[in-house]
Structure formats: structure tokens, C-alpha cells
Design a protein around this motif. Sequence first.
Motif, PDB file in Angstrom:
ATOM      1  N   THR A   1     -40.236  73.897 -32.748  1.00 53.77           N
ATOM      2  CA  THR A   1     -41.686  73.697 -32.809  1.00 53.77           C
ATOM      3  C   THR A   1     -42.089  72.325 -33.338  1.00 53.77           C
ATOM      4  OG1 THR A   1     -41.831  74.641 -35.002  1.00 53.77           O
ATOM      5  CG2 THR A   1     -42.121  76.154 -33.182  1.00 53.77           C
TER       6      THR A   1
ATOM      7  N   PHE B   1     -32.619  79.909 -38.369  1.00 48.97           N
ATOM      8  CA  PHE B   1     -33.715  80.764 -37.918  1.00 48.97           C
ATOM      9  C   PHE B   1     -33.961  80.672 -36.427  1.00 48.97           C
ATOM     10  CE2 PHE B   1     -37.352  77.843 -37.314  1.00 48.97           C
ATOM     11  CZ  PHE B   1     -36.864  76.692 -37.914  1.00 48.97           C
ATOM     12  N   ASN B   2     -34.584  81.762 -35.971  1.00 50.19           N
ATOM     13  CA  ASN B   2     -34.936  81.933 -34.575  1.00 50.19           C
ATOM     14  C   ASN B   2     -33.746  81.984 -33.614  1.00 50.19           C
ATOM     15  OD1 ASN B   2     -37.540  82.368 -35.256  1.00 50.19           O
ATOM     16  ND2 ASN B   2     -38.307  80.380 -34.681  1.00 50.19           N
TER      17      ASN B   2
ATOM     18  N   ASP C   1     -39.544  84.099 -36.908  1.00 50.53           N
ATOM     19  CA  ASP C   1     -40.993  84.297 -36.920  1.00 50.53           C
ATOM     20  C   ASP C   1     -41.319  85.668 -36.323  1.00 50.53           C
ATOM     21  OD1 ASP C   1     -42.445  81.693 -37.792  1.00 50.53           O
ATOM     22  OD2 ASP C   1     -40.803  81.012 -36.523  1.00 50.53           O
TER      23      ASP C   1
ATOM     24  N   PHE D   1     -40.811  84.967 -41.413  1.00 50.48           N
ATOM     25  CA  PHE D   1     -41.814  83.985 -41.858  1.00 50.48           C
ATOM     26  C   PHE D   1     -43.206  84.582 -41.682  1.00 50.48           C
ATOM     27  CE2 PHE D   1     -38.483  80.916 -40.058  1.00 50.48           C
ATOM     28  CZ  PHE D   1     -37.773  80.928 -41.253  1.00 50.48           C
TER      29      PHE D   1
ATOM     30  N   ARG E   1     -54.787  78.435 -35.092  1.00 49.78           N
ATOM     31  CA  ARG E   1     -53.964  79.347 -35.885  1.00 49.78           C
ATOM     32  C   ARG E   1     -54.782  80.427 -36.574  1.00 49.78           C
ATOM     33  NH1 ARG E   1     -48.486  76.583 -38.056  1.00 49.78           N
ATOM     34  NH2 ARG E   1     -47.819  78.725 -37.640  1.00 49.78           N
TER      35      ARG E   1
ATOM     36  N   LYS F   1     -47.006  82.557 -46.071  1.00 49.85           N
ATOM     37  CA  LYS F   1     -47.229  81.162 -45.685  1.00 49.85           C
ATOM     38  C   LYS F   1     -48.696  80.965 -45.342  1.00 49.85           C
ATOM     39  CE  LYS F   1     -46.123  81.758 -40.765  1.00 49.85           C
ATOM     40  NZ  LYS F   1     -45.115  81.686 -39.728  1.00 49.85           N
ATOM     41  N   HIS F   2     -49.171  79.735 -45.274  1.00 48.94           N
ATOM     42  CA  HIS F   2     -48.508  78.471 -45.593  1.00 48.94           C
ATOM     43  C   HIS F   2     -49.177  78.005 -46.864  1.00 48.94           C
ATOM     44  CE1 HIS F   2     -48.455  78.987 -41.160  1.00 48.94           C
ATOM     45  NE2 HIS F   2     -47.255  78.455 -41.205  1.00 48.94           N
TER      46      HIS F   2
ATOM     47  N   MET G   1     -43.581  79.864 -48.006  1.00 52.19           N
ATOM     48  CA  MET G   1     -43.436  78.655 -47.173  1.00 52.19           C
ATOM     49  C   MET G   1     -44.571  77.689 -47.489  1.00 52.19           C
ATOM     50  SD  MET G   1     -43.420  78.220 -43.011  1.00 52.19           S
ATOM     51  CE  MET G   1     -42.160  79.430 -42.713  1.00 52.19           C
TER      52      MET G   1
ATOM     53  N   PHE H   1     -48.365  72.340 -44.189  1.00 55.01           N
ATOM     54  CA  PHE H   1     -48.221  70.954 -43.712  1.00 55.01           C
ATOM     55  C   PHE H   1     -49.225  70.014 -44.386  1.00 55.01           C
ATOM     56  CE2 PHE H   1     -46.644  73.030 -39.655  1.00 55.01           C
ATOM     57  CZ  PHE H   1     -45.360  72.511 -39.708  1.00 55.01           C
TER      58      PHE H   1
ATOM     59  N   ASP I   1     -42.280  74.139 -44.552  1.00 49.96           N
ATOM     60  CA  ASP I   1     -42.497  74.391 -43.132  1.00 49.96           C
ATOM     61  C   ASP I   1     -41.651  73.377 -42.351  1.00 49.96           C
ATOM     62  OD1 ASP I   1     -43.324  75.413 -40.754  1.00 49.96           O
ATOM     63  OD2 ASP I   1     -45.475  75.277 -41.151  1.00 49.96           O
ATOM     64  N   TYR I   2     -41.629  73.565 -41.064  1.00 53.61           N
ATOM     65  CA  TYR I   2     -40.788  72.828 -40.115  1.00 53.61           C
ATOM     66  C   TYR I   2     -40.960  71.301 -40.257  1.00 53.61           C
ATOM     67  CZ  TYR I   2     -38.477  73.010 -35.476  1.00 53.61           C
ATOM     68  OH  TYR I   2     -37.605  72.929 -34.416  1.00 53.61           O
TER      69      TYR I   2
ATOM     70  N   TRP J   1     -47.107  83.493 -30.905  1.00 51.62           N
ATOM     71  CA  TRP J   1     -45.984  83.852 -31.788  1.00 51.62           C
ATOM     72  C   TRP J   1     -45.394  85.222 -31.467  1.00 51.62           C
ATOM     73  CZ3 TRP J   1     -43.024  80.608 -33.925  1.00 51.62           C
ATOM     74  CH2 TRP J   1     -43.497  79.448 -34.550  1.00 51.62           C
TER      75      TRP J   1
ATOM     76  N   GLU K   1     -50.508  77.886 -32.797  1.00 55.62           N
ATOM     77  CA  GLU K   1     -50.214  76.573 -33.373  1.00 55.62           C
ATOM     78  C   GLU K   1     -50.503  75.453 -32.372  1.00 55.62           C
ATOM     79  OE1 GLU K   1     -46.442  76.206 -35.350  1.00 55.62           O
ATOM     80  OE2 GLU K   1     -46.751  74.076 -35.709  1.00 55.62           O
TER      81      GLU K   1
HETATM   82  C1  BGC Z   1     -44.895  76.891 -38.224  1.00 56.75           C
HETATM   83  C2  BGC Z   1     -44.448  78.015 -39.119  1.00 56.75           C
HETATM   84  C3  BGC Z   1     -43.216  78.673 -38.571  1.00 56.75           C
HETATM   85  C4  BGC Z   1     -42.144  77.615 -38.413  1.00 56.75           C
HETATM   86  C5  BGC Z   1     -40.820  78.161 -37.952  1.00 56.75           C
HETATM   87  C6  BGC Z   1     -43.773  75.955 -37.863  1.00 56.75           C
HETATM   88  O1  BGC Z   1     -44.137  75.079 -36.869  1.00 56.75           O
HETATM   89  O2  BGC Z   1     -45.940  76.173 -38.847  1.00 56.75           O
HETATM   90  O3  BGC Z   1     -45.493  78.930 -39.267  1.00 56.75           O
HETATM   91  O4  BGC Z   1     -42.807  79.707 -39.405  1.00 56.75           O
HETATM   92  O5  BGC Z   1     -42.602  76.652 -37.495  1.00 56.75           O
HETATM   93  O6  BGC Z   1     -40.815  78.538 -36.640  1.00 56.75           O
END
Ligand code: BGC
Length: 758
Positions: free
Chosen positions: A55, A76-77, A106, A150, A164, A203-204, A247, A250, A282-283, A421, A509
Motif C-alpha cells: 500500500t 503481514f498480509n 488487515d 490491524f 477512510r 489505529k491510527h 498503530m 501518518f 503505519d506503512y 479493505w 485509503e
Molecule cells: C494503512 C493501514 C494498514 C497498513 C497495512 C496502511 O497503508 O494506513 O491502515 O493497516 O497499510 O496494510
Amino acid sequence: MKRSLVMLCVFCVLSGYAQQADIRMNAFINQLMGRMTLDEKIGQLNLPAAGDITTGQASSAGIAQKIEQGKVGGLFNIKGVEKIREVQKLAVEKSRLKIPLLFGMDVIHGYETVFPIPLGLSASWDMALIERSARIAAEESSANGICWTFSPMVDLTRDPRWGRIAEGSGEDPYLGAQIAKAMVKGYQGNDLKKNNTIMSCVKHFALYGASEAGRDYNTVDMSRIRMYNEYFLPYKAAVDAGVGSVMTAFNEVDGIPASANKWLMTEVLKNQWGFKGFIVTDYTAINEMTAHGLGDLQTVSGLSLKAGIDMDMVGEGFLTTLKSSLSQGKITLKQIDAACRKVLEAKYKLGLFDDPYRYCDPQRAKAFQSTNTYRREARNTAAESMVLLKNSSGLLPIKKSGTIAVIGPLANSKENMLGTWAVSADYSTPVSLLTGLQQVAGSDAKILYAKGSNLSEDSLFEQRVSVFGKPLEMDRRPEEEILNEALAIAQQSDIIIAALGEAAEMSGESSSRTNLDLPQSQKRLLEALLKTGKPVVLVLFTGRPLTLTWENKNVPAILNAWHGGTETGNAVADVLFGTVNPSGKLSSTWPQNVGQIPLYYNHKNTGRPLPEGKWFQKFTSNYLDVTNEPLFPFGFGLSYTRFQYSDIVLNQSAVSRSEKLTATITITNIGDHDGKEVVQLYLNDPVASITQPVKKLIGFQKIFLKKGESREIQFVLTVADLKFYNSDLKYEAEAGDFNLYIGTNSKDVKSASFVLKK
Ligand code: BGC
């Protein structure tokens, strides 16, 4: 006396157990950390992405090798129990200290069985239902190798331009806090070591939903009074509910990006709130602080560690710079140790040191694939989240008979029903509206379908929307041809259901919008359908409030279905045909137009408020071109039945700080259907040391009443309900007058007053 003694003993025994468990955990981690090299400690702070999605800008390379070298704390993911098992094997068989990895994802509104987007879930105002949706997500994901999600995202927002908004619970601190608690409980259960519970990550942190102009990742600037009294509440509720991780956001908070903000992470979160879990960024949020203007990667990574951050998502700032910073004396070993300990503690609490494959049982994973129970829950939850916005002359519910035309770019769409998501969703299973109507009506009604228009006529918009997500399912035939086909079908029907709104990727997002009208192509279709003279029901699929002033004036019935998840089509059909009487209430204000934003019910008064009932008065706070009113207020939602509220009866008109105040009201179902109602309790403190919201939600109850039934509802208030953070940030209740309101939404209320004695 006896009872409280027993309670005290139970408490002592339980806290004794907890202390013992902590002692055992500390001993285990001390011993493990005693064997770790500096590199291995820093490795635990590293969280690369290794899934099918990325992302941000950076992607993580050479992961397998890094795992073997002990340079990865979690991933993750990644989807798939077999895959996760294999990666875990690398860590526990190939790395020197065999420390298991955390596997995050997520899992935002369901894993494979997808529930409504969180904004939709929040409109159910049903905490048990919301908790169950998180529980099911935990059951499914934990069987598939995931031990960390997350979620929940609890960022309050008053700006529907921000895409969001779909991921959170709307604009209200109190409702947001209740939902935060329910979700954490649903994911984590009572025992994180069980193989069907997962660690939650709230989060966040913090204030991400207040980005200026609703533009994603934008600057936030807010007073501490507002933070403490409003935006902080849901995060704190998650911490109080025992959330295992947090988390970062940004955005900046008070001039310092959240991921380097020591006041926020250490002073507020750890010291004031007593948070004991670990903090992940966060990322690439650490790397992004260079663009924020805080310095190069080494500098910002050091700042982040010193602020109290424990894990670095994707950017590898910690991995690549902390060692040099330590040798240059910019950070201390104690700071690295503290972060490493937090990450190891999370693994310990999840039971990963006892069994690293605890969440990787392929047999369990298979068993879930065939269960219908979760689909039934998803269908019920989707129906409960829908909000009936308009229903002139009882057009809804409709009969299962005659010919029904379902028309619109979202009428036969499966994937868009899942919303934003839904990264782990099973994309083969969502039910479109067309299928839902056909299934529920069976042979009783004839269902006709046509697309009628594309989601948008703007090909550049279309490209931007589908850059990362799914394509918009465009029909490339000429617009006229698509429309005429639909009109021909409309002519043959007794009633038209127009399925319009947003594609899944139009919110979420990086999906901010400055125009919240239905896109022109859809508006044209709706106008043409209305011109046929047939009754039209607008079924809206959306991830955010839209500006529907024209639609509200011209369309006789509007049902907002959000993006309802896997079972959307069936659930909408249940509501349209009246099997389910809609009871959802908006958790955010819907404005008349974008220029009114931010528009929210719990605003402060100005020194020149517009007198009640007026459109405009010179030199008061208003607009020349539009009233101050929303199109639909917070808490609003109709039912197929009607509820009558009695006046409020208080048990006393003045209370001391130790007394309880009971507000009683009788609600009667005076319509023709059984139905549920969300009875809402609001408070106003008209004279205080700092300005107060004109009204704020402090309680609600969702009740079911058979037609004709009456029920007495009680709300019991204590002094805690009257407290707020004053200008010294002290949490206190001030003596004096208070107004209470109880009603069916934030505008239509009964009122009563009482005094808090000195
Ligand atoms: C999002 C988070 C998400 C993370 C991991 C970020 O871009 O802001 O909400 O958990 O990516 O995928």
C-alpha cells in the motif's frame, strides 16, 4: 459487606495469577534476550510486508533470507495457512534463536466472510452484533495462520470527503468508544493464548480522521482540549479494553508526526493510559517523516525509537540505521531492549513460544470453508446496518409480486459489495443485489435487470479509482444504448429499484473526493427512471455520506445499504421485501452540500448562533446560500413502523456527586410493523468553565418492540457521565445546570433539566 469482601478476595486471587504470569513471562524473555545479539534484537523490530498487496511506496525484498538471519519480527498480509506455516518454519527452524514470527493482516471487516464496512457496522448501533462480527473474523483468520489484525480503526472523522471514513465508526466519540471496546473484545476474547483469538491493533494513533480538507495523509492541527474530550476517546477505550497493540498515524500531532511524537506515544499512551502492549508504525510512516521535514532516515528512525515506537512497518529504518545510531550515542541500548521486549511479549502472550504453529491448523481452516453459520451472521449484520433515509407514503416494504426492475451500475455487481479493505475476502462468493432479489423473491415476482449507466462517465476518474483495486466493470457501449435498454425494462415493470452509488474503491485509503454527489452518469439514469412515472426506490451502495439533496427531494424511497459485505444482495432483499424492518441509524451527519463540511451534530455554539428555526439572519453564524441544517442528522434512520416517545421523567431534579440520576421514558410502537429502535441519550452542559458541545451522546439502547407494544426505558447517570477535560486537562464535573435529551436521532428529542449540586 460480605459480598464486597468476596469480590475483593476474587480480585486478589486474579491479580495474583496475573502477577505470577507476568513473572513467568519476564523470566522467559530475560533469559531469551540474554542470548540475543544486537542485530537480532533490532531484527525483532522489523515488520516487512510479504503479501499480495502493498500500500505504500516501498516493498520488502529478500524476506526469506532476512528471516533466517533473524532480521524479521513479523510479516503481514500473507494469505493461506500452508504458506504461513512454511514461512514460520523458516523462522523456527532456520534462524539461530528460533523466535517465531507474528503474522498480521488487515482483517478489517471480516476475513473471508465479509461483514459491512465499519461505517456500516457502526450504523447498527448493536454492540453484541459488532463484537460477533469481530469474533467470526478472528475465528476464520486465526484458523488461517493470522494471529494479529490491524483493526479496529477508530479515527473519528467529521469529513466525508476523506475516503477512510468508510473504515471507522463515524463522528461520535462515545459511539466510537463503545465500538472500539466491542471489536477488541471480539478479536481478543478473554485469552489471547487460545488458537481462535487474535491480537487486535487499534489505529491510527492519533487524529488521522481530522486531516485538513479531507485529503488523505494531510496535516492535522487540533487543540489538546479537543483531543482529550473528543478524538482520544475511542483509542483510550480500546486501551482500557486491553488492546494488545497500537498503530501510529501518518499525520502530525501538535507539529510532530505521530511516529516520532514522544508526548503522544509515551506520555499519553503509556504513562497516562497505562498501555502495556507494543506500538507499530503505519506503512513506511518512519521514512515519510523525511518528507515531513524531520531529517534523514537515520535521524527519523532514532526519533521514532526514542518516542516509544517498538516496530517499524515496511520501511526498514530501524533495521538499517539503529546500530549506527547506537554506536554514535544517539540512542541507547536500553531503548532498543525496551522495544524488543515489547515485541517478544506480544509473541509470548499469543502463545507462539509454546507452539509457533498454534494458528496454522489446515484442518481447522478447511472446516470453516463449508460453514453457513457465518454467512447467516453476515446477512443479518448487513441488514441491521442499513439505514432507511426516506420512505414516502410507505412505498417500502415492497410485495413479492408483479415485475420488479433492478437497474443501475451496482445492481449486478458482486465485488463492489465487499467495500474497501477486503484483502482476504473470498471474491467468488459475494451476492449481488440482482441475485439477492431473485433468491428471496423466488418465483413470486419477476425480476428484470439492466445496467442503465456506468458508475462514472469520466474515464480519468475511472482510471484513478482502479489504479490499485478492482476495475469499475465498465460497459463500453454508447451511453444512449445502455440507458435505452434500461428504460425498456423499466417500462415493463411495476416498480424500479435503482442501485447506485460508489464502487468499493471510491472510498477507503487514498480515495478522497471533493464532490460527493452521485456521478453525472448515475444522476442522468436516475432522472430518466423517475420520468417513467413508475415508483422508484433508490438503493444506495456507498462507503461514505453522499450529498443527496436532489435525490431526497425527488425520489420517493431511499435505502442506504453501504457496502454490506458478502451477503449484501440477500440482506438488501430481506429489507426491501420486509423480512427485516430496517433499524440502522447514521453514525455521521450527511450534509446538504460539500461546502458545509465539517458538519457534525456535537458542535459548539458560537457567540452568534442562528436562532432556532431560521434560515438566515444577518450577523449570525450561517450561510447565504444554504441553511445550517444537515440533510440527514447524526443518529437518523427510519423504520417501517413509527415510534412515539413520551416525555422524560427524572427521579430527582437535583443530584449530589454521589447520587444517581434516573431518566425514564416510554417508547411505543404506533405503526404497523414490529421493529427495533435505537433510543439515544444526549447531554448538554449549558454553563461551564470551557465551551461545551450543544449536545453530546452519552448513552443509547437498541430495543425491539412488537407493533402496539410500549416499553419503559431507563438511563442511569452518575457523576462520571458529566465529566469533561477542563483547560488544565483535569477530568472533572462542574456543578450547575444540565440538559438531557432523549430521542430517535440527534435532532428529534425530548428534553429535561437537572442540577448537579456543589
Ligand atoms: C494503512 C493501514 C494498514 C497498513 C497495512 C496502511 O497503508 O494506513 O491502515 O493497516 O497499510 O496494510
